[in-house]
Scaffold this motif. Structure first.
Motif, PDB file in Angstrom:
ATOM      1  N   ARG B 198      42.021 125.348 -63.792  1.00  7.13           N
ATOM      2  CA  ARG B 198      41.933 123.741 -64.045  1.00  7.13           C
ATOM      3  C   ARG B 198      42.316 123.075 -65.612  1.00  7.13           C
ATOM      4  NH1 ARG B 198      38.604 120.970 -60.148  1.00  7.13           N
ATOM      5  NH2 ARG B 198      39.855 119.288 -60.756  1.00  7.13           N
ATOM      6  N   ARG B 199      42.540 123.260 -66.343  1.00  3.97           N
ATOM      7  CA  ARG B 199      42.744 123.287 -67.709  1.00  3.97           C
ATOM      8  C   ARG B 199      44.481 121.925 -68.010  1.00  3.97           C
ATOM      9  NH1 ARG B 199      39.623 123.571 -71.677  1.00  3.97           N
ATOM     10  NH2 ARG B 199      39.213 125.698 -71.712  1.00  3.97           N
ATOM     11  N   GLU B 200      44.974 122.043 -67.405  1.00  2.62           N
ATOM     12  CA  GLU B 200      45.828 121.086 -67.298  1.00  2.62           C
ATOM     13  C   GLU B 200      44.994 119.638 -67.240  1.00  2.62           C
ATOM     14  OE1 GLU B 200      49.204 121.236 -68.667  1.00  2.62           O
ATOM     15  OE2 GLU B 200      50.214 119.616 -67.973  1.00  2.62           O
ATOM     16  N   GLU B 201      44.847 119.991 -65.929  1.00  5.12           N
ATOM     17  CA  GLU B 201      43.911 118.637 -64.823  1.00  5.12           C
ATOM     18  C   GLU B 201      42.574 118.039 -65.720  1.00  5.12           C
ATOM     19  OE1 GLU B 201      42.964 119.596 -61.064  1.00  5.12           O
ATOM     20  OE2 GLU B 201      41.761 117.936 -60.788  1.00  5.12           O
ATOM     21  N   ILE B 202      42.396 118.661 -66.670  1.00  6.39           N
ATOM     22  CA  ILE B 202      40.809 118.072 -67.175  1.00  6.39           C
ATOM     23  C   ILE B 202      41.772 117.332 -68.037  1.00  6.39           C
ATOM     24  CG2 ILE B 202      39.153 119.344 -69.492  1.00  6.39           C
ATOM     25  CD1 ILE B 202      39.051 121.813 -66.563  1.00  6.39           C
ATOM     26  N   THR B 203      42.724 118.274 -68.723  1.00  7.94           N
ATOM     27  CA  THR B 203      43.581 117.592 -70.049  1.00  7.94           C
ATOM     28  C   THR B 203      44.080 116.123 -69.650  1.00  7.94           C
ATOM     29  OG1 THR B 203      44.511 119.403 -71.073  1.00  7.94           O
ATOM     30  CG2 THR B 203      45.313 118.032 -71.944  1.00  7.94           C
ATOM     31  N   ILE B 204      43.963 116.456 -68.704  1.00 12.80           N
ATOM     32  CA  ILE B 204      45.013 114.566 -68.087  1.00 12.80           C
ATOM     33  C   ILE B 204      43.663 113.502 -68.059  1.00 12.80           C
ATOM     34  CG2 ILE B 204      46.264 113.370 -66.694  1.00 12.80           C
ATOM     35  CD1 ILE B 204      47.757 116.185 -65.800  1.00 12.80           C
ATOM     36  N   MET B 205      42.650 114.278 -66.749  1.00 13.76           N
ATOM     37  CA  MET B 205      41.271 113.344 -66.924  1.00 13.76           C
ATOM     38  C   MET B 205      40.977 112.889 -68.339  1.00 13.76           C
ATOM     39  SD  MET B 205      39.267 116.058 -64.453  1.00 13.76           S
ATOM     40  CE  MET B 205      38.182 114.777 -64.042  1.00 13.76           C
ATOM     41  N   LYS B 206      40.709 114.107 -69.179  1.00 17.21           N
ATOM     42  CA  LYS B 206      40.503 113.780 -70.557  1.00 17.21           C
ATOM     43  C   LYS B 206      41.188 112.308 -71.365  1.00 17.21           C
ATOM     44  CE  LYS B 206      41.365 116.192 -74.150  1.00 17.21           C
ATOM     45  NZ  LYS B 206      41.283 117.200 -74.994  1.00 17.21           N
ATOM     46  N   TYR B 207      42.752 112.455 -71.092  1.00 21.15           N
ATOM     47  CA  TYR B 207      43.013 111.549 -71.709  1.00 21.15           C
ATOM     48  C   TYR B 207      43.299 109.767 -70.595  1.00 21.15           C
ATOM     49  CZ  TYR B 207      46.081 114.291 -74.935  1.00 21.15           C
ATOM     50  OH  TYR B 207      46.317 115.590 -75.477  1.00 21.15           O
ATOM     51  N   VAL B 208      42.759 110.092 -69.500  1.00 17.63           N
ATOM     52  CA  VAL B 208      42.828 108.918 -68.881  1.00 17.63           C
ATOM     53  C   VAL B 208      41.687 107.919 -68.794  1.00 17.63           C
ATOM     54  CG1 VAL B 208      42.598 107.977 -66.425  1.00 17.63           C
ATOM     55  CG2 VAL B 208      44.438 110.371 -67.478  1.00 17.63           C
ATOM     56  N   GLY B 209      40.375 108.897 -69.654  1.00 22.08           N
ATOM     57  CA  GLY B 209      39.248 108.308 -69.821  1.00 22.08           C
ATOM     58  C   GLY B 209      38.281 108.592 -69.234  1.00 22.08           C
ATOM     59  N   ALA B 210      38.065 110.105 -68.671  1.00 16.23           N
ATOM     60  CA  ALA B 210      37.040 110.661 -67.571  1.00 16.23           C
ATOM     61  C   ALA B 210      35.665 110.977 -69.047  1.00 16.23           C
ATOM     62  CB  ALA B 210      37.170 112.086 -67.081  1.00 16.23           C
ATOM     63  N   THR B 211      34.965 110.672 -68.130  1.00 13.39           N
ATOM     64  CA  THR B 211      33.854 110.931 -68.907  1.00 13.39           C
ATOM     65  C   THR B 211      33.265 112.707 -69.023  1.00 13.39           C
ATOM     66  OG1 THR B 211      32.308 110.344 -66.961  1.00 13.39           O
ATOM     67  CG2 THR B 211      31.896 108.584 -68.173  1.00 13.39           C
ATOM     68  N   ASP B 212      32.346 113.023 -69.882  1.00 12.36           N
ATOM     69  CA  ASP B 212      32.141 113.884 -69.466  1.00 12.36           C
ATOM     70  C   ASP B 212      31.484 114.837 -68.318  1.00 12.36           C
ATOM     71  OD1 ASP B 212      33.029 114.353 -72.630  1.00 12.36           O
ATOM     72  OD2 ASP B 212      30.937 114.834 -73.413  1.00 12.36           O
ATOM     73  N   PHE B 213      30.391 113.702 -67.831  1.00 10.38           N
ATOM     74  CA  PHE B 213      29.937 114.075 -66.947  1.00 10.38           C
ATOM     75  C   PHE B 213      31.024 114.045 -65.818  1.00 10.38           C
ATOM     76  CE2 PHE B 213      28.271 112.591 -63.075  1.00 10.38           C
ATOM     77  CZ  PHE B 213      27.273 113.454 -62.784  1.00 10.38           C
ATOM     78  N   PHE B 214      31.100 113.660 -65.603  1.00 13.77           N
ATOM     79  CA  PHE B 214      32.674 113.118 -64.719  1.00 13.77           C
ATOM     80  C   PHE B 214      34.133 114.899 -64.488  1.00 13.77           C
ATOM     81  CE2 PHE B 214      36.927 111.859 -61.982  1.00 13.77           C
ATOM     82  CZ  PHE B 214      36.531 110.917 -60.890  1.00 13.77           C
ATOM     83  N   VAL B 215      33.682 115.182 -65.897  1.00  8.60           N
ATOM     84  CA  VAL B 215      34.840 116.667 -65.860  1.00  8.60           C
ATOM     85  C   VAL B 215      34.395 117.369 -65.480  1.00  8.60           C
ATOM     86  CG1 VAL B 215      36.123 118.159 -66.885  1.00  8.60           C
ATOM     87  CG2 VAL B 215      36.507 115.388 -67.582  1.00  8.60           C
ATOM     88  N   ARG B 216      32.481 117.278 -66.016  1.00 13.52           N
ATOM     89  CA  ARG B 216      31.866 118.206 -65.222  1.00 13.52           C
ATOM     90  C   ARG B 216      31.224 118.780 -64.084  1.00 13.52           C
ATOM     91  NH1 ARG B 216      28.901 118.258 -71.359  1.00 13.52           N
ATOM     92  NH2 ARG B 216      30.307 119.433 -72.448  1.00 13.52           N
TER      93      ARG B 216
END
Lengths: 241, 298
Positions: B198-216
């Motif tokens: 899910r690396r790609e998805e995580i990168t997008i989440m990061k760019y959109v402004g997902a918090t660490d908690f939300f990603v993890r």
């Protein structure tokens, strides 16, 4: 829609770079004393040959990288001193579009756009309305159920654009948005970007596409070897690739 | 955390599990195997301890006094011995009681011929221990008393029981450590694969402004789910097996039930269920946190 809380923006500028240097760990110097201001509502092209520092500049604006020296201020956030925990909140003010679209291939058009809303914790009731609105704007209202792999390149970039816009960003960063598209589709995407800009969003486009830059007749910042070669309002493409 | 975020993370956790199902199944199978082994050992050890404890209750030390020691002094010694923590009970047996007991056990009607109590100096204290490991100390303590003539005890019984108890403790600790290491490694690996996918998805989440908690959160939930399923299966298996074994012993070795008693399933599972669940979920949580912290500096 959510209310945005933005800190004081210096002199109406949404982006201010002052004497910014970026040197990578391997000693490669990517930016050498870049200074520029971008005002709210501007449409700016950043052009330059490969290795001129365009991508580094975008990464600095996204706070994916930090400057080795100098100040980077975006929407009142000092990106040199911003706390890690505040970065997500800062990024929610930005929309980003990539050359390779970066869509989630296992999900349909609607899910790809709604994904961005879920991340910013938009209440579920608003998501459907906001996604429908933005899909209508990019001309994909009737294709919301389709898997992104079934779409053409131009359509995929529209989905990416819809995803970037659905959270109503103050700044839209587009990194080679037409790099994988034919001239006709490229022009359609640029028209959409212009429409977004007319709505008040600051649009910054990094591109190699000479024809488009010349035709759009917007502000053009030309970079070379990590420095700004020229910064012209209503300019054209002056890079020799 | 918002309720919608919780459900999102839960949904994504399940989604990760399904997408990553072969790795997840391998992790669940390993945890199941480890916790099943643990459950079986734990049931055996708990019953062994129970049997040992029953035997311990019967282990006693008998203290005889010098001739002429008054009952008053003997009772005073009884109180002193009772105050020691390793002692569970001290029974005073007077010379008369000793003789009555002897008569009853060995002489029967022949006892009529005795006019005096031949066991006149046999008044004694019977000491029952709460912990046989401290038998030697207690014997030393009692032997130091000047009125004491003789102390009867079995050093071998105490040593055997103490040794067995210690062995049980070592096996338990060893098993738990091994189990933790293997399972942690596996879960951590599964989550790492999930993150890579899910690396790609995580990168997008990061760019959109997902918090660490939300990603993890979805990855941690995936680990928790693996741990939960991996502990529920062996608990069920152990429960069925335990009752089958008890039934089998009762049916095929009826003579054994006179010698030893086994713990009812409720007693064993009252502690085994929380231990297994905590271990499974704990391993799931720790394993996923290792991976998330290592690979998701978002």
């Amino acid at each position: 829609m959510r209310k945005k809380t933005v800190m004081a923006i210096p002199e109406g500028n949404v982006i201010t770079l002052q004497n910014v240097y970026k040197t990578y760990e391997q000693g490669v110097s990517a930016l050498n004393g870049v200074s520029l201001d971008i005002k709210q509502g501007e449409f700016v092209f950043i052009v330059g040959e490969t290795g001129s520092g365009k991508s580094t500049l975008i990464k600095l604006l996204l706070r994916e990288l930090t400057a080795t020296e100098g100040d980077v201020n975006v929407l009142g956030y000092d990106l040199g001193t911003i706390r890690r925990g505040r970065i997500p909140k800062f990024r929610r003010n930005l929309g980003i579009v990539f050359q390779d679209f970066r869509l989630l291939k296992d999900r349909n058009v609607y899910e790809n756009v709604a994904f961005a809303q879920r991340i910013v914790l938009e209440p579920a009731a608003n998501i459907r309305r906001n996604v429908s609105e933005v899909l209508a704007m990019v001309g994909l209202a009737d294709k919301y159920k389709m898997k992104t792999s079934q779409l053409s390149g131009g359509e995929q970039q529209r989905v990416a654009l819809a995803r970037a816009l659905v959270n109503r960003p103050l700044i839209l960063l587009a990194d080679e948005p037409t790099g994988n598209l034919d001239p006709e589709k490229s022009w359609e995407i640029m028209q959409l970007l212009e429409k977004v800009n007319e709505g008040g969003t600051t649009v910054i486009v990094v591109t190699h596409n000479q024809e488009i830059v010349d035709r759009m007749n917007k502000r053009v910042i030309t970079m070379k070897m990590g420095s700004i070669l020229s910064d012209v309002d209503m300019g054209g493409y002056e890079v020799e690739d | 955390m918002r309720i919608s975020t919780f459900f999102y993370a839960l949904g994504q956790g399940f989604r990760n599990l399904l997408r990553n199902r072969w790795f997840a199944l391998a992790s669940i199978a390993t945890i199941t195997t480890c916790l099943f082994m643990f459950g079986v050992f734990y049931s055996i050890l708990l019953n062994f301890r129970h049997i040992v404890a029953t035997i311990e209750e019967g282990v006693s030390i008998t203290v005889f006094f010098e001739p002429g020691t008054s009952e008053e002094i003997m009772l005073q010694r009884k109180v002193e011995i009772e105050e020691r923590p390793e002692v569970s009970e001290v029974v005073y047996i007077s010379a008369e009681e000793a003789w009555d007991s002897f008569k009853g056990d060995y002489l029967g009607e022949y006892a009529e011929g005795f006019t005096e109590n031949p066991l006149e100096d046999s008044a004694n204290l019977e000491i029952y221990l709460a912990d046989v490991a401290h038998q030697a100390e207690l014997v030393d303590f009692v032997e130091e008393m000047e009125e004491v003539r003789e102390v009867n005890y079995s050093a071998m019984t105490a040593d055997t029981l103490t040794g067995a108890n210690r062995l049980i403790a070592y096996i338990s600790v060893g098993l738990i450590v091994l189990l933790f290491a293997v399972s942690l490694f596996l879960i951590s690996n599964t989550i790492s694969v999930g993150i890579a996918v899910r690396r790609e998805e995580i990168t997008i989440m990061k760019y959109v402004g997902a918090t660490d908690f939300f990603v993890r959160a979805p990855f941690v939930i995936e680990g928790l789910l693996i741990g939960l399923v991996g502990s529920a299966i062996p608990l069920g298996l152990t429960y069925v097996l335990y009752n089958k074994v008890l039934e089998y012993i009762a049916a095929h070795f009826p003579s054994l039930s006179g010698l030893v008693t086994f713990l009812p399933d409720k007693t064993v599972f009252a502690t085994l269920v929380p231990i297994c669940l905590i271990m499974g979920v704990g391993i799931g949580f720790l394993g996923s946190m290792f991976s998330v912290r290592k690979h998701l500096r978002v």
